[in-house]
Design a protein around this motif. Structure first.
Motif, PDB file in Angstrom:
ATOM      1  N   MET A 103       1.942   1.139  13.903  1.00 30.59           N
ATOM      2  CA  MET A 103       3.184   1.182  14.751  1.00 30.59           C
ATOM      3  C   MET A 103       2.428   0.547  16.032  1.00 30.59           C
ATOM      4  O   MET A 103       3.116  -0.403  16.676  1.00 30.59           O
ATOM      5  CB  MET A 103       3.461   2.490  15.156  1.00 30.59           C
ATOM      6  N   PHE A 104       1.286   0.712  16.424  1.00 34.10           N
ATOM      7  CA  PHE A 104       0.670   0.012  17.659  1.00 34.10           C
ATOM      8  C   PHE A 104       0.571  -1.463  17.534  1.00 34.10           C
ATOM      9  O   PHE A 104       0.777  -2.369  18.366  1.00 34.10           O
ATOM     10  CB  PHE A 104      -0.563   0.465  17.868  1.00 34.10           C
ATOM     11  N   VAL A 105       0.305  -1.936  16.334  1.00 34.58           N
ATOM     12  CA  VAL A 105       0.030  -3.272  15.844  1.00 34.58           C
ATOM     13  C   VAL A 105       1.610  -3.888  15.991  1.00 34.58           C
ATOM     14  O   VAL A 105       1.773  -5.141  16.837  1.00 34.58           O
ATOM     15  CB  VAL A 105      -0.661  -3.501  14.480  1.00 34.58           C
ATOM     16  N   LEU A 106       2.428  -3.128  15.462  1.00 32.02           N
ATOM     17  CA  LEU A 106       3.903  -3.738  15.391  1.00 32.02           C
ATOM     18  C   LEU A 106       4.331  -3.882  16.761  1.00 32.02           C
ATOM     19  O   LEU A 106       4.947  -4.766  17.227  1.00 32.02           O
ATOM     20  CB  LEU A 106       4.698  -3.113  14.584  1.00 32.02           C
ATOM     21  N   MET A 107       4.141  -3.036  17.797  1.00 27.35           N
ATOM     22  CA  MET A 107       4.807  -2.833  18.994  1.00 27.35           C
ATOM     23  C   MET A 107       4.244  -4.181  19.731  1.00 27.35           C
ATOM     24  O   MET A 107       4.585  -4.587  20.714  1.00 27.35           O
ATOM     25  CB  MET A 107       4.492  -1.539  19.680  1.00 27.35           C
ATOM     26  N   GLY A 108       2.965  -4.151  19.599  1.00 29.15           N
ATOM     27  CA  GLY A 108       2.263  -5.581  20.227  1.00 29.15           C
ATOM     28  C   GLY A 108       2.834  -6.703  19.805  1.00 29.15           C
ATOM     29  O   GLY A 108       3.106  -7.500  20.750  1.00 29.15           O
ATOM     30  N   ASN A 127       6.616   1.399  29.668  1.00 27.97           N
ATOM     31  CA  ASN A 127       5.908   0.973  30.984  1.00 27.97           C
ATOM     32  C   ASN A 127       4.466   1.919  31.028  1.00 27.97           C
ATOM     33  O   ASN A 127       4.453   2.513  32.137  1.00 27.97           O
ATOM     34  CB  ASN A 127       6.767   1.168  32.145  1.00 27.97           C
ATOM     35  N   SER A 128       3.904   2.013  30.029  1.00 25.03           N
ATOM     36  CA  SER A 128       2.447   2.707  30.110  1.00 25.03           C
ATOM     37  C   SER A 128       1.683   2.144  31.447  1.00 25.03           C
ATOM     38  O   SER A 128       0.897   2.792  31.596  1.00 25.03           O
ATOM     39  CB  SER A 128       2.006   2.663  28.714  1.00 25.03           C
ATOM     40  N   ILE A 129       1.579   0.875  31.506  1.00 29.71           N
ATOM     41  CA  ILE A 129       0.664   0.157  32.283  1.00 29.71           C
ATOM     42  C   ILE A 129       0.957   0.602  33.688  1.00 29.71           C
ATOM     43  O   ILE A 129       0.033   1.122  34.365  1.00 29.71           O
ATOM     44  CB  ILE A 129       1.163  -1.434  32.393  1.00 29.71           C
ATOM     45  N   GLY A 148     -10.951  -1.287  42.495  1.00 32.27           N
ATOM     46  CA  GLY A 148     -10.543  -2.492  41.974  1.00 32.27           C
ATOM     47  C   GLY A 148      -8.886  -2.564  41.882  1.00 32.27           C
ATOM     48  O   GLY A 148      -8.246  -1.363  42.088  1.00 32.27           O
ATOM     49  N   ASP A 149      -8.427  -3.443  41.249  1.00 37.75           N
ATOM     50  CA  ASP A 149      -6.826  -3.389  40.909  1.00 37.75           C
ATOM     51  C   ASP A 149      -6.566  -2.656  40.088  1.00 37.75           C
ATOM     52  O   ASP A 149      -6.775  -2.757  38.851  1.00 37.75           O
ATOM     53  CB  ASP A 149      -6.628  -5.122  40.901  1.00 37.75           C
ATOM     54  N   ALA A 150      -5.947  -1.590  40.355  1.00 39.88           N
ATOM     55  CA  ALA A 150      -5.342  -0.588  39.411  1.00 39.88           C
ATOM     56  C   ALA A 150      -4.433  -1.148  38.088  1.00 39.88           C
ATOM     57  O   ALA A 150      -4.639  -0.604  36.992  1.00 39.88           O
ATOM     58  CB  ALA A 150      -4.622   0.730  40.106  1.00 39.88           C
ATOM     59  N   ASN A 151      -3.616  -2.126  38.311  1.00 40.38           N
ATOM     60  CA  ASN A 151      -3.002  -2.810  37.530  1.00 40.38           C
ATOM     61  C   ASN A 151      -3.597  -3.408  36.569  1.00 40.38           C
ATOM     62  O   ASN A 151      -3.758  -3.453  35.319  1.00 40.38           O
ATOM     63  CB  ASN A 151      -1.785  -3.620  38.279  1.00 40.38           C
ATOM     64  N   THR A 152      -4.461  -4.295  36.802  1.00 41.77           N
ATOM     65  CA  THR A 152      -5.470  -4.865  36.101  1.00 41.77           C
ATOM     66  C   THR A 152      -6.523  -3.952  35.221  1.00 41.77           C
ATOM     67  O   THR A 152      -6.648  -4.050  33.937  1.00 41.77           O
ATOM     68  CB  THR A 152      -6.401  -5.861  36.774  1.00 41.77           C
ATOM     69  N   MET A 153      -6.849  -2.854  35.970  1.00 38.56           N
ATOM     70  CA  MET A 153      -7.653  -2.110  35.110  1.00 38.56           C
ATOM     71  C   MET A 153      -7.022  -1.265  34.111  1.00 38.56           C
ATOM     72  O   MET A 153      -7.414  -1.024  33.126  1.00 38.56           O
ATOM     73  CB  MET A 153      -8.184  -0.797  36.253  1.00 38.56           C
ATOM     74  N   SER A 154      -5.551  -0.893  34.313  1.00 37.12           N
ATOM     75  CA  SER A 154      -4.876  -0.421  33.272  1.00 37.12           C
ATOM     76  C   SER A 154      -4.486  -1.046  32.153  1.00 37.12           C
ATOM     77  O   SER A 154      -4.429  -0.881  31.052  1.00 37.12           O
ATOM     78  CB  SER A 154      -3.559   0.051  34.067  1.00 37.12           C
ATOM     79  N   TRP A 158      -5.680  -0.585  28.436  1.00 42.97           N
ATOM     80  CA  TRP A 158      -4.576  -0.545  27.384  1.00 42.97           C
ATOM     81  C   TRP A 158      -5.050  -1.732  26.191  1.00 42.97           C
ATOM     82  O   TRP A 158      -4.530  -1.479  25.121  1.00 42.97           O
ATOM     83  CB  TRP A 158      -3.177  -0.534  27.626  1.00 42.97           C
ATOM     84  N   ALA A 159      -5.591  -2.693  26.785  1.00 41.59           N
ATOM     85  CA  ALA A 159      -5.768  -3.718  25.837  1.00 41.59           C
ATOM     86  C   ALA A 159      -6.802  -3.262  24.860  1.00 41.59           C
ATOM     87  O   ALA A 159      -6.971  -3.598  23.659  1.00 41.59           O
ATOM     88  CB  ALA A 159      -6.314  -5.051  26.476  1.00 41.59           C
TER      89      ALA A 159
END
Length: 187
Positions: A103-108, A127-129, A148-154, A158-159
């Motif tokens: 499911m994770f693969v498919l959602m990506g 919107n998990s990020i 650091g930039d929280a958005n980039t860290m998030s 998740w990556a």
């Protein structure tokens, strides 16, 4: 088992089979006949459950979207403890229910341009990020996470999770990493 329960069980079997085939072969290279043969059932009977391959995909993406809601629930836990607990639950559940890796693969995959638009919109609505970036900002204020930039860290967090789930989808014998390892990239 009642007739209704049998029908629901068969529908679940179709969904899990399609999920596996979509991940292994790709959505466009998987034919409805492939899914029916793998279940096994006739193509005609399959259409009693789902009118099209796209409807089947949309149902899977809705399932995936529903499953991600737990990451965006408010919490009183410290951000690092929340993320460790979430990852521990995710990895444990996925090991018990291997379709979760798929499911994770498919959602990506579904988030990419060129996929059926309705399914893509559902996947992009997750919107998990932003939620995780909020946790990171809280953790930065509390001195738990580095600056650091929280958005980039998030996104990086998740990556990493996405990559692990993809590896585990391909290698059924792989053990999940310690949640501490992943959370430590934020510290």
């Amino acid at each position: 088992m009642t007739r209704k329960e049998q029908k629901e069980e068969r529908k679940k079997q179709i969904l899990i089979t399609a999920l596996s085939l979509f991940v292994e072969r790709g959505y466009y290279d998987t034919k409805i006949t492939d899914i029916a043969a793998a279940v096994p059932m006739s193509v005609g009977l399959m259409f009693h459950y789902f009118e099209s391959k796209e409807e089947l995909l949309i149902e899977l993406v809705r399932m995936g979207a529903e499953g991600t809601k737990s990451i965006s629930q408010p919490t009183n836990l410290a951000p690092d403890l929340f993320l460790k607990g979430f990852l521990n639950q995710l990895f444990s559940y996925a090991k018990a229910q291997p379709w979760v890796f798929n499911m994770f693969v498919l959602m990506g995959q579904i988030r990419r341009v060129g996929m059926p638009e309705e399914a893509r919109k559902i996947a992009l609505s997750i919107n998990s990020i932003d939620f995780t970036a909020g946790l990171i900002k809280k953790g930065q204020k509390e001195g738990i996470f580095h600056q650091g930039d929280a958005n980039t860290m998030s996104k990086c967090f998740w990556a990493a999770v996405q990559g692990i789930m993809e590896e585990m989808a391909m290698d059924k014998n792989m053990n999940p990493p310690e949640p501490d390892w992943l959370v430590s990239i934020l510290k």
